[in-house]
Write a protein that holds these residues in place. Structure first.
Motif, mmCIF file in Angstrom:
data_model
loop_
_atom_site.group_PDB
_atom_site.id
_atom_site.type_symbol
_atom_site.label_atom_id
_atom_site.label_comp_id
_atom_site.label_asym_id
_atom_site.label_seq_id
_atom_site.Cartn_x
_atom_site.Cartn_y
_atom_site.Cartn_z
ATOM 1 N N GLY A 41 0.774 -1.227 0.000
ATOM 2 C CA GLY A 41 0.000 0.000 0.000
ATOM 3 C C GLY A 41 0.809 1.282 0.000
ATOM 4 O O GLY A 41 0.249 2.377 0.064
ATOM 5 N N LYS A 42 2.125 1.144 -0.080
ATOM 6 C CA LYS A 42 2.982 2.327 -0.068
ATOM 7 C C LYS A 42 3.813 2.395 -1.339
ATOM 8 O O LYS A 42 3.971 1.407 -2.044
ATOM 9 C CB LYS A 42 3.894 2.312 1.157
ATOM 10 C CG LYS A 42 3.157 2.424 2.475
ATOM 11 C CD LYS A 42 4.126 2.605 3.633
ATOM 12 C CE LYS A 42 3.399 2.798 4.943
ATOM 13 N NZ LYS A 42 4.334 3.009 6.080
ATOM 14 N N GLU A 43 4.325 3.598 -1.593
ATOM 15 C CA GLU A 43 5.180 3.766 -2.770
ATOM 16 C C GLU A 43 6.537 3.107 -2.554
ATOM 17 O O GLU A 43 7.001 2.979 -1.425
ATOM 18 C CB GLU A 43 5.372 5.258 -3.057
ATOM 19 C CG GLU A 43 4.132 5.959 -3.573
ATOM 20 C CD GLU A 43 4.423 7.372 -4.026
ATOM 21 O OE1 GLU A 43 3.485 8.044 -4.479
ATOM 22 O OE2 GLU A 43 5.584 7.814 -3.944
ATOM 23 N N ARG A 44 7.125 2.731 -3.664
ATOM 24 C CA ARG A 44 8.464 2.168 -3.597
ATOM 25 C C ARG A 44 9.435 3.276 -3.202
ATOM 26 O O ARG A 44 9.403 4.365 -3.756
ATOM 27 C CB ARG A 44 8.835 1.574 -4.957
ATOM 28 C CG ARG A 44 10.038 0.694 -4.955
ATOM 29 C CD ARG A 44 10.158 -0.029 -6.279
ATOM 30 N NE ARG A 44 9.081 -0.999 -6.458
ATOM 31 C CZ ARG A 44 9.053 -1.885 -7.450
ATOM 32 N NH1 ARG A 44 10.021 -1.891 -8.364
ATOM 33 N NH2 ARG A 44 8.049 -2.716 -7.567
ATOM 34 N N GLU A 45 10.298 3.024 -2.242
ATOM 35 C CA GLU A 45 11.239 4.032 -1.785
ATOM 36 C C GLU A 45 12.671 3.578 -2.008
ATOM 37 O O GLU A 45 12.990 2.384 -1.907
ATOM 38 C CB GLU A 45 11.031 4.355 -0.303
ATOM 39 C CG GLU A 45 11.310 3.207 0.639
ATOM 40 C CD GLU A 45 11.361 3.642 2.096
ATOM 41 O OE1 GLU A 45 11.512 4.842 2.365
ATOM 42 O OE2 GLU A 45 11.267 2.752 2.970
ATOM 43 N N SER A 46 13.520 4.534 -2.303
ATOM 44 C CA SER A 46 14.925 4.229 -2.503
ATOM 45 C C SER A 46 15.603 3.990 -1.167
ATOM 46 O O SER A 46 15.407 4.738 -0.216
ATOM 47 C CB SER A 46 15.612 5.384 -3.228
ATOM 48 O OG SER A 46 16.982 5.116 -3.378
ATOM 49 N N VAL A 47 16.394 2.952 -1.100
ATOM 50 C CA VAL A 47 17.115 2.595 0.119
ATOM 51 C C VAL A 47 18.582 2.984 0.005
ATOM 52 O O VAL A 47 19.146 3.618 0.893
ATOM 53 C CB VAL A 47 17.009 1.081 0.386
ATOM 54 C CG1 VAL A 47 17.879 0.682 1.572
ATOM 55 C CG2 VAL A 47 15.564 0.680 0.617
ATOM 56 N N ALA A 48 19.198 2.599 -1.101
ATOM 57 C CA ALA A 48 20.618 2.883 -1.307
ATOM 58 C C ALA A 48 20.915 2.824 -2.793
ATOM 59 O O ALA A 48 20.229 2.137 -3.549
ATOM 60 C CB ALA A 48 21.490 1.877 -0.567
ATOM 61 N N ALA A 49 21.953 3.562 -3.192
ATOM 62 C CA ALA A 49 22.346 3.581 -4.602
ATOM 63 C C ALA A 49 23.852 3.695 -4.711
ATOM 64 O O ALA A 49 24.517 4.235 -3.808
ATOM 65 C CB ALA A 49 21.663 4.737 -5.332
ATOM 66 N N ILE A 50 24.367 3.195 -5.821
ATOM 67 C CA ILE A 50 25.809 3.225 -6.051
ATOM 68 C C ILE A 50 26.049 3.504 -7.525
ATOM 69 O O ILE A 50 25.358 2.974 -8.400
ATOM 70 C CB ILE A 50 26.459 1.892 -5.610
ATOM 71 C CG1 ILE A 50 27.979 1.956 -5.698
ATOM 72 C CG2 ILE A 50 25.892 0.707 -6.385
ATOM 73 C CD1 ILE A 50 28.659 0.788 -4.992
ATOM 74 N N SER A 51 27.013 4.369 -7.791
ATOM 75 C CA SER A 51 27.321 4.693 -9.178
ATOM 76 C C SER A 51 28.039 3.536 -9.850
ATOM 77 O O SER A 51 28.489 2.585 -9.197
ATOM 78 C CB SER A 51 28.191 5.953 -9.232
ATOM 79 O OG SER A 51 29.437 5.709 -8.586
ATOM 80 N N TRP A 52 28.177 3.614 -11.173
ATOM 81 C CA TRP A 52 28.801 2.529 -11.917
ATOM 82 C C TRP A 52 30.222 2.275 -11.439
ATOM 83 O O TRP A 52 30.692 1.134 -11.427
ATOM 84 C CB TRP A 52 28.802 2.829 -13.422
ATOM 85 C CG TRP A 52 29.614 4.034 -13.797
ATOM 86 C CD1 TRP A 52 29.179 5.326 -13.884
ATOM 87 C CD2 TRP A 52 31.008 4.067 -14.097
ATOM 88 N NE1 TRP A 52 30.213 6.150 -14.228
ATOM 89 C CE2 TRP A 52 31.344 5.419 -14.372
ATOM 90 C CE3 TRP A 52 32.013 3.092 -14.175
ATOM 91 C CZ2 TRP A 52 32.647 5.801 -14.715
ATOM 92 C CZ3 TRP A 52 33.305 3.475 -14.517
ATOM 93 C CH2 TRP A 52 33.603 4.810 -14.776
ATOM 94 N N SER A 53 30.923 3.348 -11.013
ATOM 95 C CA SER A 53 32.307 3.205 -10.558
ATOM 96 C C SER A 53 32.409 2.801 -9.101
ATOM 97 O O SER A 53 33.470 2.384 -8.640
ATOM 98 C CB SER A 53 33.039 4.524 -10.747
ATOM 99 O OG SER A 53 32.488 5.507 -9.880
ATOM 100 N N GLY A 54 31.304 2.963 -8.380
ATOM 101 C CA GLY A 54 31.340 2.698 -6.949
ATOM 102 C C GLY A 54 31.783 3.880 -6.119
ATOM 103 O O GLY A 54 31.799 3.810 -4.891
ATOM 104 N N ARG A 55 32.105 4.986 -6.768
ATOM 105 C CA ARG A 55 32.622 6.140 -6.031
ATOM 106 C C ARG A 55 31.517 6.972 -5.389
ATOM 107 O O ARG A 55 31.742 7.648 -4.387
ATOM 108 C CB ARG A 55 33.454 7.023 -6.960
ATOM 109 C CG ARG A 55 34.712 6.353 -7.483
ATOM 110 C CD ARG A 55 35.618 7.361 -8.157
ATOM 111 N NE ARG A 55 36.777 6.701 -8.792
ATOM 112 C CZ ARG A 55 36.846 6.456 -10.093
ATOM 113 N NH1 ARG A 55 35.863 6.801 -10.887
ATOM 114 N NH2 ARG A 55 37.914 5.858 -10.585
ATOM 115 N N SER A 56 30.340 6.973 -5.988
ATOM 116 C CA SER A 56 29.236 7.759 -5.442
ATOM 117 C C SER A 56 28.226 6.830 -4.787
ATOM 118 O O SER A 56 27.828 5.823 -5.373
ATOM 119 C CB SER A 56 28.545 8.566 -6.544
ATOM 120 O OG SER A 56 29.425 9.527 -7.065
ATOM 121 N N LEU A 57 27.834 7.200 -3.572
ATOM 122 C CA LEU A 57 26.894 6.394 -2.809
ATOM 123 C C LEU A 57 25.755 7.270 -2.312
ATOM 124 O O LEU A 57 25.923 8.465 -2.074
ATOM 125 C CB LEU A 57 27.588 5.744 -1.610
ATOM 126 C CG LEU A 57 28.811 4.871 -1.889
ATOM 127 C CD1 LEU A 57 29.404 4.410 -0.561
ATOM 128 C CD2 LEU A 57 28.455 3.698 -2.748
#
Length: 123
Positions: A41-57
């Motif tokens: 019943g809730k919207e999907r929420e972002s938990v964590a993300a990582i860039s293709w290089s792994g440098r940005s989190l």
């Protein structure tokens, strides 16, 4: 690109789980990756993300200091290490991939989604 998420399960509060998302059919190292979760019943929420290089989190405030996202481009796999789990972390987790943007920035426009994996934290 096909994404296969696994590693969910049942754990007691305070415990740990590691989710994995294996990618196939594309050049994994060119994709920004991430994890979302969705409660009924809730919207999907972002938990964590990582860039293709792994440098940005990126981490949602609710998981900062408890969850760690990482990736192994040689294994075409991303991970979400979840520590100090709480009952409110009980939801279905989805992995996501996007060629051009960090996934948390445009959740509606993510290129690829994996199937969900259920995480249940008992109190």
């Amino acid at each position: 690109v096909q994404l296969q998420a696994y590693g969910g399960g049942l754990v007691q509060a305070g415990g740990s789980l590691r989710l994995s998302c294996a990618a196939s059919g594309g050049t994994f190292s060119k994709y920004h990756m991430g994890w979302f979760r969705q409660a009924p019943g809730k919207e999907r929420e972002s938990v964590a993300a990582i860039s293709w290089s792994g440098r940005s989190l990126y981490y949602a405030d609710s998981v900062k200091g408890r969850f760690t996202i990482s990736r192994d481009n040689a294994k075409n796999t991303e991970y979400l290490q979840m520590n100090s789990l709480k009952p409110e972390d009980t939801v279905i987790y989805y992995c996501a991939a996007d060629r051009s943007t960090m996934v948390h920035l445009t959740p509606q426009g993510v290129d690829y989604w994996g199937q969900g994996t259920q995480v249940t934290v008992s109190s």
